[in-house]
Scaffold this active site. Structure first.
Site, PDB file in Angstrom:
ATOM      1  N   GLY A   1       0.943  -1.536   0.109  1.00  0.00           N
ATOM      2  CA  GLY A   1       0.041  -0.423   0.071  1.00  0.00           C
ATOM      3  C   GLY A   1       0.603   1.326  -0.310  1.00  0.00           C
ATOM      4  O   GLY A   1       0.423   1.988  -0.308  1.00  0.00           O
ATOM      5  N   THR A   2       2.363   1.285   0.845  1.00  0.00           N
ATOM      6  CA  THR A   2       2.482   2.365   1.325  1.00  0.00           C
ATOM      7  C   THR A   2       4.045   2.554  -0.152  1.00  0.00           C
ATOM      8  O   THR A   2       4.977   3.420  -1.006  1.00  0.00           O
ATOM      9  CB  THR A   2       2.941   2.956   1.127  1.00  0.00           C
ATOM     10  OG1 THR A   2       3.919   1.411   2.459  1.00  0.00           O
ATOM     11  CG2 THR A   2       2.025   2.980   2.996  1.00  0.00           C
TER      12      THR A   2
ATOM     13  N   GLY B   1      -4.127  -7.810  -1.723  1.00  0.00           N
ATOM     14  CA  GLY B   1      -4.994  -7.827  -2.717  1.00  0.00           C
ATOM     15  C   GLY B   1      -5.478  -9.089  -3.521  1.00  0.00           C
ATOM     16  O   GLY B   1      -4.859  -9.900  -2.983  1.00  0.00           O
TER      17      GLY B   1
ATOM     18  N   ASP C   1       0.745 -11.199  -1.624  1.00  0.00           N
ATOM     19  CA  ASP C   1       1.461 -11.576  -1.200  1.00  0.00           C
ATOM     20  C   ASP C   1       1.783 -12.141  -0.072  1.00  0.00           C
ATOM     21  O   ASP C   1       2.083 -12.266   0.796  1.00  0.00           O
ATOM     22  CB  ASP C   1       2.038  -9.771  -0.551  1.00  0.00           C
ATOM     23  CG  ASP C   1       0.892  -8.625   0.272  1.00  0.00           C
ATOM     24  OD1 ASP C   1      -0.397  -9.525   0.233  1.00  0.00           O
ATOM     25  OD2 ASP C   1       0.750  -7.780   0.478  1.00  0.00           O
TER      26      ASP C   1
ATOM     27  N   GLY D   1      -3.186  -4.136   8.120  1.00  0.00           N
ATOM     28  CA  GLY D   1      -3.918  -5.028   7.532  1.00  0.00           C
ATOM     29  C   GLY D   1      -2.912  -7.052   8.439  1.00  0.00           C
ATOM     30  O   GLY D   1      -1.726  -6.670   8.931  1.00  0.00           O
TER      31      GLY D   1
ATOM     32  N   HIS E   1      -9.828 -12.761   8.313  1.00  0.00           N
ATOM     33  CA  HIS E   1     -10.723 -11.982   8.221  1.00  0.00           C
ATOM     34  C   HIS E   1     -11.346 -13.385   8.946  1.00  0.00           C
ATOM     35  O   HIS E   1     -12.841 -13.571   8.470  1.00  0.00           O
ATOM     36  CB  HIS E   1     -11.308 -11.624   7.023  1.00  0.00           C
ATOM     37  CG  HIS E   1     -11.088 -10.639   6.807  1.00  0.00           C
ATOM     38  ND1 HIS E   1     -11.353  -9.159   7.441  1.00  0.00           N
ATOM     39  CD2 HIS E   1      -9.768 -10.186   5.983  1.00  0.00           C
ATOM     40  CE1 HIS E   1      -9.981  -8.235   6.909  1.00  0.00           C
ATOM     41  NE2 HIS E   1      -9.354  -8.884   6.179  1.00  0.00           N
TER      42      HIS E   1
HETATM   43 ZN    ZN Z   1     -12.329  -8.999   8.223  1.00  0.00          ZN
END
Ligand code: ZN
Length: 327
Positions: A20-21, A81, A122, A150, A174
């Site tokens: 992301g960065t 992603g 990743d 995350g 998740h």
């Molecule tokens: Zn979640």
């Protein structure tokens, strides 16, 4: 030409780690040694801009490899992603990467580089690196969990990366550990990511700061967006009770998540990576203690839980390594 000790021609692969960065790129050899590494800020505009950056710098590394007589065999990409690894496409990126949906990376780069292009998530490239070269070498059943902004997950079962129907398996961040817990970015509730990721830890701390009167924290009460998990870990060290609550909650949430995964996959090794695990190794030791307390004894007692030995380059090395892991 570079040869290994047995006079076998050493192969090289370009690894690209898209986060992301930042985007990291390097040439990696079959022993996992990294050459000519560079990092670039992830473009905050369009996927075309990101692909342009990838293309230019991959071609640059190909030039270097040619000059150095390094025998290049592929370009391997690991991206945040969801990835259709068979077709080399990003399906849907994270909110952290702009316009990173439906991007045909293989289609684009195979035309310009004329090399085989491998693309994977990743978290999968991380578990590939650990399985081939790191703490999971010679182990057939490994779970990897990367703790950063995350939480990413990778599963190697029976010596193979678990893919699921189309490559979306092992979203371990998740797993829900509390069904009336905080809302998660993924749309669900009480995921371990809402408690034990960098952003989750900061969010849980922000909630508690609202009720804290001490002036010591007034800066972060006024600027909650400046608060990161780093401050929370520092406050934990200083015995600030609300920070202790938040970190203990993160340990418990992560431990229950890990126990769920152990009960499902019966792994022999669990490897943690990512900035949060690398800089707070004691945190993983606490998770390990808790796992042994709460899991089914037969399944948890012999599981080795450790932090990555490959460090920050694990994802990059794994990205490059896809070509050899595939064989
Ligand atoms: Zn979640």
């Amino acid at each position: 030409m570079h040869r290994t000790r047995g006079e076998r021609l050493m192969e090289y692969s370009i690894g690209v780690d898209i986060g992301g960065t930042k985007i990291a790129m390097a040439i990696v050899d079959q022993n996992g040694k990294v050459f000519y590494k560079n990092t670039y800020p992830t473009p905050n505009t369009t996927n075309l801009e990101t692909m342009k950056l990838l293309n230019e710098n991959v071609l640059n590394l190909i030039d270097i490899a040619n000059q150095e007589s390094m025998h290049l065999v592929s370009v391997g990409i690991g991206s945040a992603g969801q990835v259709d690894y068979e077709n080399g496409k990003i399906l849907s990126g994270t909110v952290n990467i702009k316009d990173w949906n439906n991007v045909d990376i293989r289609g684009f780069l195979s035309q310009t580089t004329k090399l085989p292009i491998y693309v994977d998530n990743d978290a999968n490239t991380f578990v590939i690196a650990e399985h081939q070269l790191g703490g999971g070498k010679n182990v057939n059943d490994i779970i990897s969990i990367t703790l950063g902004t995350g939480i990413g997950g990778g599963v190697v079962t029976g010596g193979k990366v678990l893919r699921g129907a189309w490559g979306g398996a092992a979203e371990l961040g998740h797993l829900t550990v509390k069904f009336d817990g905080p809302k998660c970015n993924c749309g669900s509730i009480g995921c371990i990511e809402t408690y034990a990721s960098g952003s989750g830890i900061a969010n849980r701390m922000r909630e508690r700061l609202q009720n804290v009167t001490s002036e010591k924290f007034s800066y972060y009460k006024e600027h909650p967006e400046k608060l990161t998990s780093k401050e929370v870990f520092e406050w934990y060290e200083h015995d600030f009770s609300e920070a202790k609550e938040v970190i203990n909650l993160a340990i418990t949430a992560l431990a229950y998540g890990v126990v769920n995964v152990i009960h499902t996959f019966n792994p022999s090794t669990i490897i943690f990576g990512g900035g949060l695990a690398e800089s707070n190794r004691w945190f993983i030791t606490e998770v390990q203690k808790k796992v042994k307390e709460i899991g089914l004894s037969s399944l948890v007692k012999d599981v080795e839980i450790k932090v990555s030995e490959l460090g920050y380059d694990a994802g990059l090395i794994g990205a490059a390594y896809q070509v050899w892991a595939d064989k």
